[in-house]
Motif scaffolding. Structure first.
Motif, PDB file in Angstrom:
ATOM      1  N   ILE A 192       6.201  11.353   2.536  1.00  0.00           N
ATOM      2  CA  ILE A 192       6.684  10.751   3.780  1.00  0.00           C
ATOM      3  C   ILE A 192       5.767  11.148   4.930  1.00  0.00           C
ATOM      4  N   ASP A 193       5.264  12.397   4.898  1.00  0.00           N
ATOM      5  CA  ASP A 193       4.322  12.846   5.926  1.00  0.00           C
ATOM      6  C   ASP A 193       3.155  11.879   6.049  1.00  0.00           C
ATOM      7  N   GLY A 194       2.642  11.427   4.901  1.00  0.00           N
ATOM      8  CA  GLY A 194       1.453  10.589   4.914  1.00  0.00           C
ATOM      9  C   GLY A 194       1.722   9.109   4.986  1.00  0.00           C
ATOM     10  N   ASP A 195       2.968   8.680   4.751  1.00  0.00           N
ATOM     11  CA  ASP A 195       3.287   7.251   4.756  1.00  0.00           C
ATOM     12  C   ASP A 195       4.670   7.043   5.380  1.00  0.00           C
ATOM     13  N   PRO A 196       4.730   6.873   6.709  1.00  0.00           N
ATOM     14  CA  PRO A 196       6.030   6.711   7.368  1.00  0.00           C
ATOM     15  C   PRO A 196       6.775   5.452   6.964  1.00  0.00           C
ATOM     16  N   THR A 197       6.120   4.505   6.280  1.00  0.00           N
ATOM     17  CA  THR A 197       6.842   3.310   5.820  1.00  0.00           C
ATOM     18  C   THR A 197       7.851   3.662   4.729  1.00  0.00           C
ATOM     19  N   LEU A 198       7.777   4.869   4.180  1.00  0.00           N
ATOM     20  CA  LEU A 198       8.766   5.302   3.195  1.00  0.00           C
ATOM     21  C   LEU A 198      10.107   5.634   3.835  1.00  0.00           C
ATOM     22  N   LEU A 199      10.138   5.777   5.154  1.00  0.00           N
ATOM     23  CA  LEU A 199      11.366   6.185   5.838  1.00  0.00           C
ATOM     24  C   LEU A 199      12.538   5.254   5.551  1.00  0.00           C
ATOM     25  N   ASP A 200      12.260   3.977   5.285  1.00  0.00           N
ATOM     26  CA  ASP A 200      13.341   3.015   5.074  1.00  0.00           C
ATOM     27  C   ASP A 200      13.913   3.068   3.666  1.00  0.00           C
ATOM     28  N   ALA A 201      13.397   3.970   2.811  1.00  0.00           N
ATOM     29  CA  ALA A 201      13.875   3.990   1.428  1.00  0.00           C
ATOM     30  C   ALA A 201      14.063   5.399   0.895  1.00  0.00           C
ATOM     31  N   ILE A 202      14.292   6.368   1.778  1.00  0.00           N
ATOM     32  CA  ILE A 202      14.451   7.748   1.310  1.00  0.00           C
ATOM     33  C   ILE A 202      15.903   8.220   1.393  1.00  0.00           C
ATOM     34  N   ASP A 203      16.822   7.271   1.601  1.00  0.00           N
ATOM     35  CA  ASP A 203      18.243   7.607   1.623  1.00  0.00           C
ATOM     36  C   ASP A 203      18.965   7.024   0.411  1.00  0.00           C
ATOM     37  N   LEU A 215       2.009  -2.345   0.500  1.00  0.00           N
ATOM     38  CA  LEU A 215       2.181  -1.419   1.610  1.00  0.00           C
ATOM     39  C   LEU A 215       2.529  -2.186   2.880  1.00  0.00           C
ATOM     40  N   GLY A 216       3.611  -1.809   3.541  1.00  0.00           N
ATOM     41  CA  GLY A 216       4.040  -2.474   4.764  1.00  0.00           C
ATOM     42  C   GLY A 216       5.066  -3.563   4.550  1.00  0.00           C
ATOM     43  N   ALA A 217       5.263  -3.993   3.301  1.00  0.00           N
ATOM     44  CA  ALA A 217       6.267  -5.021   3.009  1.00  0.00           C
ATOM     45  C   ALA A 217       7.669  -4.408   3.084  1.00  0.00           C
ATOM     46  N   PRO A 218       8.683  -5.228   3.336  1.00  0.00           N
ATOM     47  CA  PRO A 218      10.051  -4.688   3.385  1.00  0.00           C
ATOM     48  C   PRO A 218      10.509  -4.215   2.006  1.00  0.00           C
TER      49      PRO A 218
END
Length: 228
Positions: A192-203, A215-218
């Motif tokens: 997550i540190d290196g790829d903030p786009t993971l924030l939407d899928a870490i819950d 990368l960047g897709a929903p």
């Protein structure tokens, strides 16, 4: 004193800026996330929470400010830590951050006796649930482990599939299928540190996965995890 509270109600949490700066020894990163809270009757609060990536033991901090310019307003400060495997909070004296809605910085004893402390804890619980950066912080606190393909571990491929297995383990997979011979065991928060786009899928809850085409897709969520 620490608390773990489950109160839920309809509110709005607005994620603000994320500040990231190297520590003085350049061995870690000091991360601070800011945001605003709006309650069901228009109650306002500002918040900040953060952690230092190489802290040992792992303990985060937070501030909640209410009542700016009004008698009784203040900024409450707490530490965030694990207690029996769950995230918990303890009021502290040392200020963490100054936030827009806050008044004077309150030491722990004054905060404990404040009439609005239950509201502040409700703000904390809601922010921890709804601000994606708080989930990131939670994975850091817990040291969440993930099985990562060799290509993702080497940063040769972006993460296109995140899976949360029913045994609690996480998987991160790119374009190349998972291969036990080349897989790595790493901390989830590093990715997550290196790829903030993971924030939407870490819950993800156990037995849930999320996929994306590039990368960047929903992200698209799926309840069952297929074998890979």
């Amino acid at each position: 004193m620490f608390g773990r509270r489950k109160q839920r109600f309809q509110v709005e949490v607005q994620e603000g800026r994320l500040s990231e700066s190297p520590t003085r020894d350049a061995q870690g990163v000091d991360r601070r996330a800011f945001g605003e809270f709006v309650g069901p009757r228009g109650e306002l609060a500002s918040y900040a929470f953060g952690w230092v990536s190489n802290a040992d033991p792992r303990e985060a901090r937070l501030s909640v400010g209410i009542g700016h310019g009004n008698p009784g307003g203040g900024t409450f400060h707490a530490s965030v830590f694990l207690h029996d495997g769950e995230r918990a909070f303890a009021l502290v004296d040392e200020p963490f951050e100054t936030v827009p809605q806050g008044g004077p910085h309150l030491i722990a004893s004054d905060a404990r006796g404040h009439v609005d402390l239950p509201f502040v804890w409700a703000v904390v619980d809601t922010v921890m649930e709804r601000d994606r950066r708080a989930t990131w912080m939670g994975h850091w606190l817990r040291g969440t482990i993930a099985i990562v393909t060799g290509e993702v571990a080497a940063r040769k491929e972006p993460v296109l599939l995140i899976a949360h297995d029913d045994d609690g383990m996480w998987q991160l997979i790119g374009t190349t299928d998972a291969d036990p011979a080349t897989g790595k065991v790493e901390h989830l928060h590093h990715h997550i540190d290196g790829d903030p786009t993971l924030l939407d899928a870490i819950d993800l809850v156990p037995e849930e996965r999320a996929t994306r085409s590039h990368l960047g897709a929903p992200w698209t969520r799926h309840r069952r995890i297929a074998d890979h």
